[in-house]
Design an enzyme around this catalytic site. Structure first.
Site, short mmCIF file in Angstrom:
data_model
loop_
_atom_site.label_atom_id
_atom_site.label_comp_id
_atom_site.label_asym_id
_atom_site.label_seq_id
_atom_site.Cartn_x
_atom_site.Cartn_y
_atom_site.Cartn_z
N ASP A 24 44.81 43.76 13.29
CA ASP A 24 45.62 44.86 13.59
C ASP A 24 46.84 45.93 12.74
O ASP A 24 46.91 45.04 11.36
CB ASP A 24 45.82 45.27 15.21
CG ASP A 24 47.25 43.82 14.50
OD1 ASP A 24 47.83 43.28 14.22
OD2 ASP A 24 47.71 43.34 16.41
N ASP B 110 52.17 42.61 28.79
CA ASP B 110 51.43 43.02 29.95
C ASP B 110 49.98 43.19 29.34
O ASP B 110 48.94 43.74 29.59
CB ASP B 110 51.41 44.53 28.60
CG ASP B 110 51.57 44.49 27.58
OD1 ASP B 110 51.33 43.67 26.50
OD2 ASP B 110 51.17 45.71 26.81
N HIS C 111 48.18 42.12 26.93
CA HIS C 111 47.36 42.95 25.46
C HIS C 111 47.34 41.82 24.87
O HIS C 111 47.60 40.65 24.85
CB HIS C 111 48.25 44.11 24.68
CG HIS C 111 49.26 43.30 23.92
ND1 HIS C 111 50.78 43.47 23.73
CD2 HIS C 111 49.33 42.77 21.85
CE1 HIS C 111 51.55 43.26 22.70
NE2 HIS C 111 50.10 42.43 21.94
#
Lengths: 239, 239, 239, 239
Positions: A66, A129, A131
């Protein structure tokens, strides 16, 4: 799924390092996408000891999975900046062993990986969360390959932390390998440390597969290794 | 994804047979789950020629991946009945090479597969409704392993066909490997023939991943081979 | 060693074809060195049916493993001439899928193979004198890689047959992958047909490892498949 | 051949340990034959740290590859005695993970290995005389599987050292996996340390293949890794 539970962060880092090294030590071209972030800090320190200046590891090509478009003085985005700092610089990795995903080439990234022969391993952490890579809850769909994600106000609050609290630097978007790109790697390694990850690890590995907990999709991979310390594993039913 | 498009049903059957045989011919234990139904008819005819009475294929263990509780005189369910008819009997497969999933042992089936070393290959067709194995639209969730599914009235209409139109024989339920069990196999082979499958193939391979088209999840497998004839491939964008 | 005994030449050819095809059908680059000669005639006929004009076999690169410097009108040596005739032409193999060893590049051939990623499979016959590839009795040593061999008078008698009885065409030398180059391939397939090979097959597989029977060295390979018809297997002790 | 040259014994031991661990960490049954002797001392110390009391390494079965019939109080032969001392005891390896070759079962040993699925790795040192495992110069032939070797007077002189100088304990024979058994393992790891091994390493890896230097046969294995320190590598031509 192969589940490895180690007693603490040090032992978990050692096992993760071994998994990386066991892939790298093969006498053939090896492609690995590796994570920035806090979890791998010790893993990379241990890995640097094994890899630095060893010519027999020049078979490895590294990928970031990413990128956040906040650039350092050398022009690297935030993920690459941290990978340079944590691993590539201390391990003295040659630049021709690094295939960089950027906000400008992300649409070609899946093809680049295919042409390189596919990824042998992805090392990933998990967010509180749920991810993985840049797949935050409800930002990508399961069928997404490498994509650009526009940041909502809520995302920008999270990103504020990543850019040192300077609101003028908060980007409008990021790019990431999506679930489909990640699932196509031949081996996935997910690692986590600490009590703060125990609940999301339980959700991701034992809960329903849902875009609310993106890492839950990793359950479906035929070759997933999960490395945890006892704290991170503490809420799992089956160990 | 490896996509193989052949000109017609005969060539598609030949390629599918080759994929099965290439897995089977290895000098080690091999585990394969194979489909009943109409699509494999010619594949199995070709395979029988290669396998019948050849002792060097005794390394292969076969599994069924679903079962409908309508039993023949020998006590086999509908899926096993057809597998016996299409392949096991004509190929003279020894009963100790067959691990049968039944409505009575399905809860132990995933463990049986694990203990046997995991599945090397699953051969699957696709339904016009997008189902694979016994995963009809919205009957299973992505995280399901081998499960029992209660038949709705709509399902019973479909099943009526399977039991020769005799409404007294329509069962209340069936059992099937769920998406998670299927995705954990090391190699998935999906095959289809004919114009009538062209649209669902397009949806499954190029559309969104959704429980409305269960086979869409197969997109995420790192080692999926799709074998189609030109008719079944005719709506695909990328060939 | 995996031993496959088939009832006759046709069945042996079919099994050999399956072994080749099972290597070729993988969704990755595959390197194979294949034999000319009489034994593969039917194997290649069957293979051509499967491979001809199928774009999903463009992943395969073919190598010859020896060459005799008697050139045809297109400039091909004797081995390549026969490979063209038996397989490359009828299967319509693109020239960029063929890496040719010649009397002029043989010293670079092992490096060419290494750079291409090594050989996935070599298909070899066996001579009545126990030779494999161009390794005739006492012409090469076990440690030889690809080498040039000077023909003795006795060799020239043998070669006379290969060049159609025209003594003016008999070459002074040939080139071949040596035992070390051959043993480094990941999978070796040795095939033989007929009573006339039964005794040498027994010597090669069950006798002492000796330069008098060069193929005896193949016993040491960790991944050797031997495909025989019943006649060729008829003198083996263990079947 | 994969050649890894490390700067000293410590680094060589670390790399060897990594090679072992990379094989062991796979989520499937793994079979390894490992060496006693002096060279692995540090390798095993490092390995014990990684393996001790880690249940995820219970997938590994260990084999000895030779045995000298001089028995300790527990009834173990000399090789097993040292393996117990150097690795099995300190790593707390369960006895059901150890398949012991003895002077009494050596004729069944190759079958035991075959039934267990074959060896994934053998870790071997090299003797100053070029021996590997118990294959001393001109004691075994290339085609030998696991065999008994009768000790000559010269061998007895060598063995005197192994039994602490007590001439009454010198045995008349030993048993060992022969060249063929060793070559059939899927991965061979040969390691050596120190100037005293430099010349024999050169002979074994770059010299002719001869029963005078038994380890020279290892050149032919398609998956050989050699780990050396700079001293042991100092006479090699190609590094």
């Amino acid at each position: 799924m192969q589940l490895i539970v180690e007693k603490d962060y040090e032992a978990m880092s050692q096992s993760t390092m071994t998994l990386l090294l066991s892939k790298m030590i093969q006498p053939k071209k090896v492609n690995m996408a590796i994570t920035a972030g806090n979890t791998p800090k010790r893993t990379y320190e241990l890995l640097v000891e094994q890899v630095k200046n060893k010519p027999h590891f020049s078979n490895v090509t590294y990928f970031n999975f990413d990128e956040i478009p906040v650039f350092d003085e050398q022009g690297y985005g935030l993920t690459m900046h941290h990978l340079n700092r944590l691993y590539f610089k201390p391990a003295n990795i040659s630049s021709d062993q690094i295939m960089q995903m950027t906000p400008y080439n992300y649409l070609q990234f899946d093809d680049m990986i295919d042409k390189a022969g596919g990824l042998d391993l992805i090392l990933m952490g998990i967010g509180a969360d749920g991810h993985f890579c840049g797949n935050l809850p409800n930002t990508t769909e399961w069928q997404d390959k490498t994509v650009r994600i526009n940041a909502t106000e809520k995302h920008k609050e999270l990103l504020l932390n990543e850019v040192g609290g300077d609101i003028t630097k908060v980007p409008d978007y990021w790019v990431t390998m999506g679930p489909k790109s990640v699932m196509h790697a031949r081996h996935l390694v997910l690692f986590a440390t600490g009590k703060s990850k125990a609940n999301i690890i339980k959700q991701a590995l034992e809960g329903p597969i849902t875009l609310d907990v993106p890492a839950s999709i990793l359950q479906l991979h035929p070759n997933l290794t999960v490395v945890l310390d006892e704290d991170a594993a503490s809420e799992l039913t089956k160990k």
